[in-house]
Design a protein around this motif. Structure first.
Motif, mmCIF file in Angstrom:
data_model
loop_
_atom_site.group_PDB
_atom_site.id
_atom_site.type_symbol
_atom_site.label_atom_id
_atom_site.label_comp_id
_atom_site.label_asym_id
_atom_site.label_seq_id
_atom_site.Cartn_x
_atom_site.Cartn_y
_atom_site.Cartn_z
ATOM 1 N N PRO A 1 22.082 30.767 56.174
ATOM 2 C CA PRO A 1 21.861 30.379 54.779
ATOM 3 C C PRO A 1 20.425 29.910 54.541
ATOM 4 O O PRO A 1 19.871 29.139 55.334
ATOM 5 C CB PRO A 1 22.863 29.234 54.580
ATOM 6 N N GLY A 2 19.851 30.415 53.457
ATOM 7 C CA GLY A 2 18.473 30.075 53.130
ATOM 8 C C GLY A 2 17.448 31.074 53.625
ATOM 9 O O GLY A 2 16.269 30.983 53.265
ATOM 10 N N ASP A 3 17.883 32.045 54.435
ATOM 11 C CA ASP A 3 16.963 33.061 54.945
ATOM 12 C C ASP A 3 16.627 34.079 53.856
ATOM 13 O O ASP A 3 17.312 34.172 52.831
ATOM 14 C CB ASP A 3 17.575 33.792 56.137
ATOM 15 N N GLU A 4 15.574 34.845 54.123
ATOM 16 C CA GLU A 4 15.164 35.894 53.188
ATOM 17 C C GLU A 4 15.207 37.246 53.880
ATOM 18 O O GLU A 4 14.744 37.406 55.017
ATOM 19 C CB GLU A 4 13.741 35.622 52.686
ATOM 20 N N ILE A 5 15.784 38.207 53.165
ATOM 21 C CA ILE A 5 15.837 39.599 53.604
ATOM 22 C C ILE A 5 14.845 40.389 52.750
ATOM 23 O O ILE A 5 14.736 40.161 51.549
ATOM 24 C CB ILE A 5 17.254 40.166 53.410
ATOM 25 N N ILE A 6 14.129 41.309 53.357
ATOM 26 C CA ILE A 6 13.205 42.162 52.611
ATOM 27 C C ILE A 6 13.774 43.579 52.594
ATOM 28 O O ILE A 6 14.127 44.143 53.634
ATOM 29 C CB ILE A 6 11.796 42.152 53.232
ATOM 30 N N ALA A 7 13.880 44.147 51.396
ATOM 31 C CA ALA A 7 14.415 45.492 51.213
ATOM 32 C C ALA A 7 13.760 46.102 49.978
ATOM 33 O O ALA A 7 12.979 45.443 49.286
ATOM 34 C CB ALA A 7 15.931 45.441 51.042
ATOM 35 N N HIS A 8 14.068 47.353 49.706
ATOM 36 C CA HIS A 8 13.592 47.943 48.453
ATOM 37 C C HIS A 8 14.389 47.359 47.295
ATOM 38 O O HIS A 8 15.566 47.001 47.440
ATOM 39 C CB HIS A 8 13.739 49.463 48.472
ATOM 40 N N GLU A 9 13.768 47.274 46.130
ATOM 41 C CA GLU A 9 14.422 46.654 44.975
ATOM 42 C C GLU A 9 15.652 47.418 44.498
ATOM 43 O O GLU A 9 16.495 46.873 43.776
ATOM 44 C CB GLU A 9 13.426 46.522 43.823
ATOM 45 N N LEU B 1 14.526 39.863 48.882
ATOM 46 C CA LEU B 1 13.284 40.137 48.176
ATOM 47 C C LEU B 1 13.137 41.643 48.060
ATOM 48 O O LEU B 1 13.039 42.348 49.076
ATOM 49 C CB LEU B 1 12.100 39.543 48.941
ATOM 50 N N GLY B 2 13.148 42.145 46.819
ATOM 51 C CA GLY B 2 13.068 43.576 46.605
ATOM 52 C C GLY B 2 11.647 44.047 46.383
ATOM 53 O O GLY B 2 10.944 43.552 45.501
ATOM 54 N N LEU B 3 11.210 45.010 47.183
ATOM 55 C CA LEU B 3 9.888 45.606 47.036
ATOM 56 C C LEU B 3 9.989 46.869 46.186
ATOM 57 O O LEU B 3 10.972 47.596 46.246
ATOM 58 C CB LEU B 3 9.299 45.955 48.404
ATOM 59 N N SER B 4 8.955 47.127 45.409
ATOM 60 C CA SER B 4 8.933 48.329 44.584
ATOM 61 C C SER B 4 8.276 49.468 45.344
ATOM 62 O O SER B 4 7.598 49.267 46.354
ATOM 63 C CB SER B 4 8.185 48.067 43.274
ATOM 64 N N GLY C 1 12.688 54.900 46.155
ATOM 65 C CA GLY C 1 13.422 53.942 46.964
ATOM 66 C C GLY C 1 12.738 53.536 48.242
ATOM 67 O O GLY C 1 13.383 53.025 49.158
ATOM 68 N N MET C 2 11.420 53.731 48.316
ATOM 69 C CA MET C 2 10.683 53.473 49.547
ATOM 70 C C MET C 2 9.479 52.579 49.278
ATOM 71 O O MET C 2 9.009 52.482 48.148
ATOM 72 C CB MET C 2 10.210 54.785 50.168
ATOM 73 N N PHE C 3 8.992 51.944 50.324
ATOM 74 C CA PHE C 3 7.763 51.169 50.242
ATOM 75 C C PHE C 3 6.937 51.419 51.493
ATOM 76 O O PHE C 3 7.417 52.017 52.466
ATOM 77 C CB PHE C 3 8.061 49.675 50.054
ATOM 78 N N THR C 4 5.703 50.967 51.464
ATOM 79 C CA THR C 4 4.776 51.246 52.552
ATOM 80 C C THR C 4 4.620 50.038 53.467
ATOM 81 O O THR C 4 5.073 48.933 53.156
ATOM 82 C CB THR C 4 3.394 51.620 51.997
ATOM 83 N N VAL C 5 3.930 50.266 54.570
ATOM 84 C CA VAL C 5 3.608 49.167 55.484
ATOM 85 C C VAL C 5 2.750 48.130 54.774
ATOM 86 O O VAL C 5 2.946 46.918 54.942
ATOM 87 C CB VAL C 5 2.899 49.716 56.740
ATOM 88 N N ASP C 6 1.815 48.581 53.960
ATOM 89 C CA ASP C 6 0.978 47.637 53.212
ATOM 90 C C ASP C 6 1.817 46.824 52.224
ATOM 91 O O ASP C 6 1.560 45.628 52.023
ATOM 92 C CB ASP C 6 -0.130 48.388 52.456
#
Length: 356
Positions: free
Chosen positions: A86-94, A115-118, A122-127
């Motif tokens: 609980p309280g952790d953050e997951i990074i994925a596409h938005e 946290l959704g990346l744009s 449906g993809m994001f880059t290393v940057d």
């Protein structure tokens, strides 16, 4: 983003079901394999057919161990609950499935935010990933997990490039994060690209494949990872009620799918391409070029909303998905023939002509 169409008793029966590849039905041969399956208590590791399926999928995905679960969504939840606190953050596409289509499970069950990346398709880059990574601080949520969806559903069934996956996994690992792959349609990516499943999954701590989509089984998914990871995941499987009894009846359908329904995914991809080409010739439709079995058509320029299109098609016995405010999704799968594709194209054209 997902908008199921409620049943209409007055509508004709569905002849062409493009709503989702989850609409596949087990073939008669698959049903026969399920009927003849050896079974035992899966919870006690005494079901030989479940054990055979898990061992086979572990090898297929390049992992030490695997577990059988009823659904892909449960695979995601079990993996997230095992990786995160609980309280952790997951990074994925938005547009990831864990954000859009699982009832807020990461927040509700694991207490972890996503946290959704744009990014396109449906993809994001290393940057993109590097841009949101933070130094550890007591003021911010621990960034615990990177989640990737292969193929990207709301990205139009797009296939993540192998080198991108490897690079993203390496950056996440260097940041102390675990990695998870939602492989609901991983085998579509394998067939479309010619790249082995284990190569796609090499940098990921957990990964699962779904048998209820293009592979045509009535239920079942398999989550794979290290022996330690799967051992810890079993506690969450138990807590969520995912431990099963004579599950070999279902696992046999999955084994049959691995033997008979993987290579034929290429037929679905060819049908999707034919469908996209036909729809693209209809005024008012903007159709994305499919890489696998998902066809997205934007209807904004047609002067009608996607629900209107879906209703009109449903009246002709064709079922599609409404995806957001302007898009329709059409999924090719085991039960869709080339004749079904041609019928669908003609139905779109006829509806458009009536509305002009």
């Amino acid at each position: 983003m997902y908008a199921p169409i409620p049943p209409d008793p007055a509508a004709p029966s569905v002849r062409v079901n493009l709503y989702s590849d989850t609409q596949t039905r087990p073939t008669r041969a698959m049903r026969a394999a399920m009927l003849d399956a050896e079974v035992g208590d899966e919870q006690l590791s005494l079901d030989p057919t479940v054990n055979a399926l898990c061992a086979r999928v572990a090898v297929l995905l390049g992992k030490e161990a695997a577990m059988f679960l009823p659904s892909g969504a449960m695979c995601n939840s079990v993996a997230i609950l095992t990786h995160c606190r609980p309280g952790d953050e997951i990074i994925a596409h938005e547009t990831a499935h864990i954000i859009e289509a699982e009832g807020g499970a990461p927040w509700a069950l694991a207490g972890a935010r996503v946290l959704g990346l744009s990014g396109p398709r449906g993809m994001f880059t290393v940057d993109d990933l590097r841009s949101v990574l933070r130094s550890p601080s007591r003021y911010s949520a621990p960034q615990t997990l990177l989640a990737i969806e292969q193929t990207s559903n709301l990205g139009g069934g797009a296939v993540w490039a192998l080198d991108t996956l490897h690079s993203l996994a390496a950056v996440a690992r260097d940041h102390g994060m675990a990695t998870h792959m939602d492989g609901a349609r991983l085998m579509n990516a394998v067939v479309a690209s010619g790249i082995k499943a284990s190569d796609f999954t090499a940098g990921f701590d957990t990964v699962w494949i779904d048998f209820t989509k293009g592979l045509g089984a009535p239920l079942g998914a398999v989550l794979a990872g290290s022996a330690d990871m799967i051992g810890r995941a079993w506690r969450w499987k138990q807590r969520l009620g995912g431990s099963l009894r004579q599950a070999g009846i279902c696992a046999a359908g999955c084994l049959y799918a691995l033997d008979h329904h993987v290579d034929r995914l290429a037929e679905d991809h060819a049908n999707a391409k034919r469908l996209a080409e036909g729809l693209s010739r209809i005024p008012g439709l903007t159709v994305e070029t499919p890489e696998t079995n998902l066809v997205y058509a934007d209807v904004a320029a047609s002067g009608r909303d996607p629900a209107g299109w879906a209703d009109a098609l449903r009246a002709q016995g064709i079922m599609v998905s409404v995806m957001g405010r302007t898009r329709l999704r059409l999924c090719t799968h085991l039960d869709i023939t080339r004749a079904d594709i041609d019928e669908t194209i003609m139905a779109f054209a006829a509806i458009r002509a009536i509305w002009l």
